[in-house]
Design an enzyme around this catalytic site. Structure first.
Site, PDB file in Angstrom:
ATOM      1  N   ARG A 111       0.838  -1.217   0.000  1.00  0.00           N
ATOM      2  CA  ARG A 111       0.000   0.000   0.000  1.00  0.00           C
ATOM      3  C   ARG A 111       0.865   1.257   0.000  1.00  0.00           C
ATOM      4  O   ARG A 111       0.566   2.252  -0.663  1.00  0.00           O
ATOM      5  CB  ARG A 111      -0.926   0.014   1.224  1.00  0.00           C
ATOM      6  CG  ARG A 111      -2.038  -1.006   1.144  1.00  0.00           C
ATOM      7  CD  ARG A 111      -3.024  -0.818   2.266  1.00  0.00           C
ATOM      8  NE  ARG A 111      -3.671   0.483   2.222  1.00  0.00           N
ATOM      9  CZ  ARG A 111      -4.185   1.110   3.275  1.00  0.00           C
ATOM     10  NH1 ARG A 111      -4.128   0.559   4.479  1.00  0.00           N
ATOM     11  NH2 ARG A 111      -4.764   2.286   3.147  1.00  0.00           N
ATOM     12  N   ASN A 125      -7.584   9.624   5.483  1.00  0.00           N
ATOM     13  CA  ASN A 125      -6.589   9.070   4.570  1.00  0.00           C
ATOM     14  C   ASN A 125      -5.206   9.049   5.206  1.00  0.00           C
ATOM     15  O   ASN A 125      -4.820   9.987   5.901  1.00  0.00           O
ATOM     16  CB  ASN A 125      -6.574   9.871   3.262  1.00  0.00           C
ATOM     17  CG  ASN A 125      -7.890   9.732   2.521  1.00  0.00           C
ATOM     18  OD1 ASN A 125      -8.676   8.848   2.833  1.00  0.00           O
ATOM     19  ND2 ASN A 125      -8.132  10.601   1.562  1.00  0.00           N
ATOM     20  N   ASP A 177      -2.440   8.388   3.280  1.00  0.00           N
ATOM     21  CA  ASP A 177      -1.545   8.321   2.128  1.00  0.00           C
ATOM     22  C   ASP A 177      -0.545   9.463   2.006  1.00  0.00           C
ATOM     23  O   ASP A 177       0.304   9.456   1.126  1.00  0.00           O
ATOM     24  CB  ASP A 177      -2.379   8.233   0.831  1.00  0.00           C
ATOM     25  CG  ASP A 177      -3.450   9.338   0.746  1.00  0.00           C
ATOM     26  OD1 ASP A 177      -3.195  10.468   1.213  1.00  0.00           O
ATOM     27  OD2 ASP A 177      -4.543   9.063   0.205  1.00  0.00           O
ATOM     28  N   HIS A 183      -6.955   8.665  11.217  1.00  0.00           N
ATOM     29  CA  HIS A 183      -6.612   7.236  11.132  1.00  0.00           C
ATOM     30  C   HIS A 183      -5.116   7.009  10.963  1.00  0.00           C
ATOM     31  O   HIS A 183      -4.691   5.927  10.584  1.00  0.00           O
ATOM     32  CB  HIS A 183      -7.385   6.566   9.982  1.00  0.00           C
ATOM     33  CG  HIS A 183      -8.859   6.461  10.268  1.00  0.00           C
ATOM     34  ND1 HIS A 183      -9.797   6.172   9.319  1.00  0.00           N
ATOM     35  CD2 HIS A 183      -9.552   6.612  11.421  1.00  0.00           C
ATOM     36  CE1 HIS A 183     -11.011   6.160   9.866  1.00  0.00           C
ATOM     37  NE2 HIS A 183     -10.884   6.443  11.140  1.00  0.00           N
ATOM     38  N   CYS A 223      11.961  -2.393  15.863  1.00  0.00           N
ATOM     39  CA  CYS A 223      12.097  -1.186  16.676  1.00  0.00           C
ATOM     40  C   CYS A 223      13.565  -0.958  17.051  1.00  0.00           C
ATOM     41  O   CYS A 223      14.199  -1.857  17.591  1.00  0.00           O
ATOM     42  CB  CYS A 223      11.228  -1.332  17.937  1.00  0.00           C
ATOM     43  SG  CYS A 223      11.479  -0.037  19.153  1.00  0.00           S
TER      44      CYS A 223
HETATM   45  P1  NAD Z   1     -14.351   3.788   1.833  1.00  0.00           P
HETATM   46  O1  NAD Z   1     -13.465   2.953   0.956  1.00  0.00           O
HETATM   47  O2  NAD Z   1     -15.210   3.111   2.815  1.00  0.00           O
HETATM   48  O3  NAD Z   1     -15.330   4.682   0.935  1.00  0.00           O
HETATM   49  C1  NAD Z   1     -14.890   5.434  -0.143  1.00  0.00           C
HETATM   50  C2  NAD Z   1     -16.046   6.283  -0.613  1.00  0.00           C
HETATM   51  O4  NAD Z   1     -15.571   7.161  -1.623  1.00  0.00           O
HETATM   52  C3  NAD Z   1     -17.214   5.504  -1.217  1.00  0.00           C
HETATM   53  O5  NAD Z   1     -18.419   5.944  -0.614  1.00  0.00           O
HETATM   54  C4  NAD Z   1     -17.165   5.868  -2.708  1.00  0.00           C
HETATM   55  O6  NAD Z   1     -18.451   5.929  -3.284  1.00  0.00           O
HETATM   56  C5  NAD Z   1     -16.529   7.229  -2.658  1.00  0.00           C
HETATM   57  N1  NAD Z   1     -15.779   7.641  -3.857  1.00  0.00           N
HETATM   58  C6  NAD Z   1     -14.975   6.893  -4.653  1.00  0.00           C
HETATM   59  N2  NAD Z   1     -14.416   7.657  -5.596  1.00  0.00           N
HETATM   60  C7  NAD Z   1     -14.864   8.922  -5.408  1.00  0.00           C
HETATM   61  C8  NAD Z   1     -14.627  10.170  -6.054  1.00  0.00           C
HETATM   62  N3  NAD Z   1     -13.815  10.275  -7.113  1.00  0.00           N
HETATM   63  N4  NAD Z   1     -15.256  11.275  -5.578  1.00  0.00           N
HETATM   64  C9  NAD Z   1     -16.101  11.202  -4.511  1.00  0.00           C
HETATM   65  N5  NAD Z   1     -16.357  10.044  -3.858  1.00  0.00           N
HETATM   66  C10 NAD Z   1     -15.746   8.928  -4.296  1.00  0.00           C
HETATM   67  O7  NAD Z   1     -13.405   4.843   2.473  1.00  0.00           O
HETATM   68  P2  NAD Z   1     -13.470   5.559   3.881  1.00  0.00           P
HETATM   69  O8  NAD Z   1     -14.857   5.973   4.169  1.00  0.00           O
HETATM   70  O9  NAD Z   1     -12.383   6.559   3.856  1.00  0.00           O
HETATM   71  O10 NAD Z   1     -13.110   4.445   4.981  1.00  0.00           O
HETATM   72  C11 NAD Z   1     -12.140   3.472   4.718  1.00  0.00           C
HETATM   73  C12 NAD Z   1     -10.962   3.389   5.681  1.00  0.00           C
HETATM   74  O11 NAD Z   1      -9.873   3.027   4.876  1.00  0.00           O
HETATM   75  C13 NAD Z   1     -10.531   4.632   6.338  1.00  0.00           C
HETATM   76  O12 NAD Z   1     -10.241   4.250   7.636  1.00  0.00           O
HETATM   77  C14 NAD Z   1      -9.217   5.054   5.673  1.00  0.00           C
HETATM   78  O13 NAD Z   1      -8.285   5.408   6.671  1.00  0.00           O
HETATM   79  C15 NAD Z   1      -8.726   3.823   5.003  1.00  0.00           C
HETATM   80  N6  NAD Z   1      -8.197   4.000   3.629  1.00  0.00           N
HETATM   81  C16 NAD Z   1      -7.380   5.047   3.313  1.00  0.00           C
HETATM   82  C17 NAD Z   1      -6.919   5.193   2.010  1.00  0.00           C
HETATM   83  C18 NAD Z   1      -6.005   6.354   1.704  1.00  0.00           C
HETATM   84  O14 NAD Z   1      -5.268   6.807   2.571  1.00  0.00           O
HETATM   85  N7  NAD Z   1      -6.047   6.876   0.480  1.00  0.00           N
HETATM   86  C19 NAD Z   1      -7.276   4.287   1.016  1.00  0.00           C
HETATM   87  C20 NAD Z   1      -8.097   3.209   1.380  1.00  0.00           C
HETATM   88  C21 NAD Z   1      -8.566   3.087   2.682  1.00  0.00           C
HETATM   89 ZN    ZN Z   2      10.108  -0.938  20.877  1.00  0.00          ZN
END
Ligand code: NAD
Ligand code: ZN
Length: 273
Positions: free
Chosen positions: A74, A107, A109, A126, A167
């Site tokens: 990732r 996010n 990332d 997160h 660590c």
């Molecule tokens: P989720 O995967 O549950 O939901 C993503 C949402 O984004 C969906 O409802 C989808 O319809 C919508 N979506 C997709 N593309 C879009 C766009 N171009 N414009 C607008 N909406 C769009 O994600 P979440 O609710 O963030 O929860 C998932 C967990 O996963 C979180 O805890 C997060 O920390 C983690 N996560 C983070 C990343 C990252 O850092 N980029 C990636 C994946 C998961």
């Molecule tokens: Zn340690």
């Protein structure tokens, strides 16, 4: 956009914050898969795990190397990704609004920081894949995320790489600095109270690209509705927050891509403030 513009007008006249609560959908246009999408799974042997299973402290304790392989893959995806128009629009909005802007992001990332958003107005609720920390909590120090070679879904780890995942203080496994599905929020690592306070100071909350399946975002939205403030959901699909916004008198939801809608919001705020 007309309804959103009227809500922005009202928010700009108030003293409250305009807050952006964002999720994985914001980074989807940068090529980072969301969790609920098809690419979220992880394979160990012949078993497919969902993020909710592999992204847990329990799994880390049982199979640290497998959990690391998933996170290193990732991390490779995140490292190669670039901020998109949505991230840059958030930066522009912050530059206009100053301390009236707040960003609550799920996010991990690193793209907000790479786009230029300031750490002080951002709660990474997160965690952040720019860091790792001791998996046994011998210290709360955040170490830079180990700089290993790019990984694919099938890459194995060398003995030297495994050493870099230990660590420096106590020798146990490091862990990525993220909140796992079987863990609870706290202020020290995830700014839990700060994020809650922001929600109470918010006049207009945008929920963007999030499915509304995690606890703190749900609480933040609850708090805003409890205070009778405005809620706007932006997502390509219906979701838990769009349903709330649609049934709430101060709510509104818009089906659209974050990378297209956020720049329009940024231009409107620039024009009006
Ligand atoms: P989720 O995967 O549950 O939901 C993503 C949402 O984004 C969906 O409802 C989808 O319809 C919508 N979506 C997709 N593309 C879009 C766009 N171009 N414009 C607008 N909406 C769009 O994600 P979440 O609710 O963030 O929860 C998932 C967990 O996963 C979180 O805890 C997060 O920390 C983690 N996560 C983070 C990343 C990252 O850092 N980029 C990636 C994946 C998961
Ligand atoms: Zn340690």
């Amino acid at each position: 956009m007309k309804a959103i513009e009227a809500m922005l007008d009202k928010a700009l006249r108030s003293n409250g914050k305009i807050t952006f609560l964002v999720g994985a959908g914001l980074s989807a246009e940068s090529g980072i898969p969301t969790f609920r999408g098809e690419e979220g799974y992880w394979k160990v042997g012949s078993v497919n795990y969902q993020p909710q299973e592999i992204g847990t402290y329990r799994m880390f304790k049982e199979q640290p190397e497998e959990v690391w392989k998933w996170f290193l893959f990732r991390k490779t995806v995140c490292r190669k990704a670039l901020p998109n128009n949505g991230h840059y629009a958030l930066l522009e909005i912050e530059q206009e609004l100053g301390d009236r802007f707040a960003l609550l992001s799920q996010n991990v990332d690193g793209l907000h920081t790479r786009a230029g958003s300031s750490e002080k107005r951002m709660c990474l609720v997160h965690g952040n894949l720019e860091y790792a920390r001791c998996g046994d909590e011998c210290t709360r120090t955040l170490y830079p995320f180990p700089e290993l070679e790019d990984k694919t879904r099938t890459s194995e780890l060398s003995a030297d790489e495994i050493n870099q995942l230990k660590c420096p203080k106590c020798g146990s496994w490091l862990r990525p600095h993220v909140l796992w599905f079987d863990e609870i929020y706290n202020e020290y690592y995830y700014k839990f109270e700060t994020a809650q306070n922001v929600s109470y100071e918010t006049e207009l909350l945008f929920t963007i690209g999030t499915s509304g399946a995690t606890t703190l975002p749900v609480r933040a939205v609850d708090n805003v509705m409890y205070m009778n403030k405005m809620l706007v959901d932006i997502n390509i699909d219906e979701n838990y927050f769009s349903a709330l916004a649609d049934s709430y008198v101060n709510g509104y939801s818009l089906r659209g891509k974050s990378g297209e809608v956020l720049p329009q919001i940024a231009s409107y705020i620039k024009k009006m403030s």
